[in-house]
Design a protein around this motif. Structure first.
Motif, mmCIF file in Angstrom:
data_model
loop_
_atom_site.group_PDB
_atom_site.id
_atom_site.type_symbol
_atom_site.label_atom_id
_atom_site.label_comp_id
_atom_site.label_asym_id
_atom_site.label_seq_id
_atom_site.Cartn_x
_atom_site.Cartn_y
_atom_site.Cartn_z
ATOM 1 N N ALA A 221 1.027 -1.153 -0.069
ATOM 2 C CA ALA A 221 0.207 -0.097 0.043
ATOM 3 C C ALA A 221 0.715 1.276 -0.065
ATOM 4 O O ALA A 221 0.682 2.153 -0.888
ATOM 5 C CB ALA A 221 -0.902 -0.197 1.266
ATOM 6 N N PHE A 222 1.828 1.290 0.692
ATOM 7 C CA PHE A 222 2.755 2.252 0.767
ATOM 8 C C PHE A 222 3.601 2.698 -0.480
ATOM 9 O O PHE A 222 3.528 3.592 -1.043
ATOM 10 C CB PHE A 222 4.061 2.005 1.798
ATOM 11 N N MET A 223 3.835 1.586 -1.440
ATOM 12 C CA MET A 223 4.552 1.703 -2.638
ATOM 13 C C MET A 223 3.356 2.255 -3.613
ATOM 14 O O MET A 223 3.931 3.093 -4.708
ATOM 15 C CB MET A 223 5.266 0.461 -3.121
ATOM 16 N N VAL A 224 2.604 1.740 -3.537
ATOM 17 C CA VAL A 224 1.176 2.389 -4.318
ATOM 18 C C VAL A 224 1.113 3.827 -4.202
ATOM 19 O O VAL A 224 1.119 4.352 -5.205
ATOM 20 C CB VAL A 224 -0.053 1.680 -4.041
ATOM 21 N N ASN A 225 0.842 4.399 -2.902
ATOM 22 C CA ASN A 225 0.750 5.639 -2.766
ATOM 23 C C ASN A 225 2.167 6.450 -2.908
ATOM 24 O O ASN A 225 1.875 7.612 -3.667
ATOM 25 C CB ASN A 225 0.761 5.759 -1.009
ATOM 26 N N LEU A 226 3.261 5.865 -2.781
ATOM 27 C CA LEU A 226 4.478 6.613 -3.226
ATOM 28 C C LEU A 226 4.502 6.641 -4.726
ATOM 29 O O LEU A 226 4.817 7.774 -5.022
ATOM 30 C CB LEU A 226 5.595 5.736 -2.915
ATOM 31 N N ASN A 227 4.116 5.781 -5.308
ATOM 32 C CA ASN A 227 4.130 5.772 -6.998
ATOM 33 C C ASN A 227 3.168 6.942 -7.376
ATOM 34 O O ASN A 227 3.515 7.652 -8.333
ATOM 35 C CB ASN A 227 3.460 4.437 -7.553
ATOM 36 N N ASN A 228 2.016 6.927 -6.936
ATOM 37 C CA ASN A 228 1.062 8.049 -7.252
ATOM 38 C C ASN A 228 1.670 9.463 -6.939
ATOM 39 O O ASN A 228 1.662 10.404 -7.731
ATOM 40 C CB ASN A 228 -0.338 7.878 -6.412
ATOM 41 N N VAL A 229 2.208 9.607 -5.649
ATOM 42 C CA VAL A 229 2.960 10.991 -5.372
ATOM 43 C C VAL A 229 3.998 11.263 -6.103
ATOM 44 O O VAL A 229 3.928 12.430 -6.769
ATOM 45 C CB VAL A 229 3.090 10.834 -3.833
ATOM 46 N N MET A 230 4.811 10.509 -6.523
ATOM 47 C CA MET A 230 6.186 10.567 -7.322
ATOM 48 C C MET A 230 5.541 10.726 -8.757
ATOM 49 O O MET A 230 6.316 11.604 -9.521
ATOM 50 C CB MET A 230 7.217 9.568 -7.182
ATOM 51 N N TYR A 231 4.662 10.255 -9.406
ATOM 52 C CA TYR A 231 4.186 10.429 -10.932
ATOM 53 C C TYR A 231 3.690 12.077 -10.828
ATOM 54 O O TYR A 231 4.102 12.665 -11.861
ATOM 55 C CB TYR A 231 2.918 9.648 -11.160
ATOM 56 N N PHE A 232 3.009 12.470 -9.648
ATOM 57 C CA PHE A 232 2.711 13.854 -9.558
ATOM 58 C C PHE A 232 3.765 14.908 -9.540
ATOM 59 O O PHE A 232 3.782 15.726 -10.145
ATOM 60 C CB PHE A 232 1.668 14.050 -8.520
ATOM 61 N N LEU A 233 4.648 14.592 -8.679
ATOM 62 C CA LEU A 233 5.588 15.265 -8.566
ATOM 63 C C LEU A 233 6.687 15.409 -9.751
ATOM 64 O O LEU A 233 7.151 16.417 -10.177
ATOM 65 C CB LEU A 233 6.458 14.714 -7.308
ATOM 66 N N SER A 234 6.910 14.269 -10.426
ATOM 67 C CA SER A 234 7.631 14.415 -11.909
ATOM 68 C C SER A 234 6.897 15.003 -12.817
ATOM 69 O O SER A 234 7.722 15.704 -13.559
ATOM 70 C CB SER A 234 8.095 13.197 -11.863
ATOM 71 N N ASP A 235 5.731 14.937 -12.850
ATOM 72 C CA ASP A 235 4.763 15.623 -14.022
ATOM 73 C C ASP A 235 4.809 16.926 -13.915
ATOM 74 O O ASP A 235 4.797 17.899 -14.570
ATOM 75 C CB ASP A 235 3.530 15.097 -14.027
ATOM 76 N N TRP A 236 4.671 17.554 -12.704
ATOM 77 C CA TRP A 236 4.613 18.830 -12.165
ATOM 78 C C TRP A 236 5.740 19.549 -11.585
ATOM 79 O O TRP A 236 5.572 20.643 -10.988
ATOM 80 C CB TRP A 236 3.438 19.151 -11.463
ATOM 81 N N PHE A 237 6.942 19.212 -11.779
ATOM 82 C CA PHE A 237 8.071 19.386 -11.046
ATOM 83 C C PHE A 237 8.480 20.826 -11.462
ATOM 84 O O PHE A 237 8.766 21.758 -10.602
ATOM 85 C CB PHE A 237 9.568 18.492 -11.391
ATOM 86 N N LEU A 238 8.608 21.190 -12.727
ATOM 87 C CA LEU A 238 8.857 22.526 -13.249
ATOM 88 C C LEU A 238 7.925 23.658 -12.800
ATOM 89 O O LEU A 238 8.301 24.691 -12.218
ATOM 90 C CB LEU A 238 9.151 22.527 -14.590
ATOM 91 N N VAL A 239 6.772 23.180 -12.812
ATOM 92 C CA VAL A 239 5.848 24.105 -12.046
ATOM 93 C C VAL A 239 5.967 24.522 -10.584
ATOM 94 O O VAL A 239 6.046 25.446 -10.184
ATOM 95 C CB VAL A 239 4.433 23.856 -12.292
ATOM 96 N N ILE A 240 6.182 23.179 -9.976
ATOM 97 C CA ILE A 240 6.299 23.497 -8.495
ATOM 98 C C ILE A 240 7.721 24.017 -8.234
ATOM 99 O O ILE A 240 7.837 25.116 -7.236
ATOM 100 C CB ILE A 240 6.542 21.914 -8.105
ATOM 101 N N TYR A 241 8.867 23.972 -9.048
ATOM 102 C CA TYR A 241 10.077 24.697 -8.622
ATOM 103 C C TYR A 241 9.718 25.944 -8.885
ATOM 104 O O TYR A 241 10.557 26.737 -8.298
ATOM 105 C CB TYR A 241 11.098 23.942 -9.804
ATOM 106 N N PHE A 242 9.201 26.434 -10.102
ATOM 107 C CA PHE A 242 8.880 27.701 -10.571
ATOM 108 C C PHE A 242 8.195 28.584 -9.586
ATOM 109 O O PHE A 242 8.626 29.603 -9.087
ATOM 110 C CB PHE A 242 8.324 28.027 -11.658
#
Length: 271
Positions: A221-242
């Motif tokens: 369950a932890f890995m599934v949740n981690l996967n979802n969070v990291m997908y979001f962070l990687s897709d939106w990283f530039l926006v979050i960084y800016f």
């Protein structure tokens, strides 16, 4: 490369990840072995950098195993070292091999594809490439080495490819390792076959004092949740960084102004 007195690898787990390898690590450590596992590579940035170099072909399998030996490990299991079991055997002719399984293949594949089998997408992108450089390269190498294919868009291992890869890997290990040096093992088998295989006297085996075989927490369950969070962070990283770059100075200025206003207010009251 790490410096130290090299250690021989006495035990090598040849099972793929998600076959209760973390439980095996706990068991081997209980029996006195410093045991290499993916958790070590993830927790130590310098180790992951070396694995990334190996995955890119910059250093050899022997180079990375020299590195592990210099760090003092006497046993290993789980990715990535399990995929180098033949190299470990060549370097350590007396080493024993443990093939951990979670049969049937379909049951293993179901858990694999929704956890570590889907990590390559975000592992090859920031922020992961900043915090653990080499992890993405290693992930791509792992699945190729295990005979699996990747979806070209998501970089995830498809279910059918996972089933095929698991089955062929199991067959290949059984064919490659002499029977007297191989233990085919599932966590449910417990201490006794493991102790017998490692030639530990019955009275010295943890089971002799009623100690249960260790079971690592189920982190699916932890890995599934981690996967979802990291997908979001990687897709939106530039926006979050800016946004962080823009909002950071603004928040600092606001904090300074608040402090100045508070100081002025205190001064007025004092006057």
């Amino acid at each position: 490369m790490a410096a130290g007195a090299p250690e021989k690898m006495h035990i090598i787990g040849a099972g793929l990840g998600r076959t209760a390898t973390n439980s095996l690590k706990l068991a081997l450590e209980r029996l006195g072995h410093k045991t290499y596992h993916m958790t070590e590579a993830l927790e130590n940035r310098h180790q992951m950098i070396e694995w990334g170099r190996m995955a890119r072909g910059e250093i050899s399998h022997d180079d990375i195993l020299d590195f592990v030996a210099a760090e003092g490990y006497t046993a290993g299991c789980d990715f990535p070292i399990s995929l180098l079991y033949k190299d470990v055997m060549r370097r350590n002719p007396d080493a024993k091999v443990i093939l951990t399984l979670r049969d049937p293949a379909e049951k293993w594949a179901a858990g694999f594809v929704e956890t570590i089998g889907s990590f390559a997408y975000w592992a090859t992108k920031p922020p992961m490439t900043l915090f653990r450089p080499g992890f993405g390269d290693l992930k791509l190498w792992l699945w190729k080495q295990a005979g699996m294919t990747l979806d070209p868009e998501t970089l995830a291992v498809p279910f059918e490819s996972a089933v095929t890869g698991y089955t062929k890997w199991k067959e290949a290990v059984i064919a490659a390792v002499p029977k007297e040096k191989l233990l085919i093992f599932e966590a449910k088998d417990g201490w006794q076959p493991l102790c017998a295989f490692l030639e530990i006297e019955a009275q010295m085996c943890p089971s002799a004092v009623g100690e249960a075989y260790p079971y690592a927490p189920n982190d699916r369950a932890f890995m599934v949740n981690l996967n979802n969070v990291m997908y979001f962070l990687s897709d939106w990283f530039l926006v979050i960084y800016f946004l962080t770059l823009v909002s950071g100075p603004s928040l600092l200025i606001l904090a300074v102004r608040c402090c100045c206003c508070r100081a002025a207010s205190v001064k007025e009251k004092a006057a």
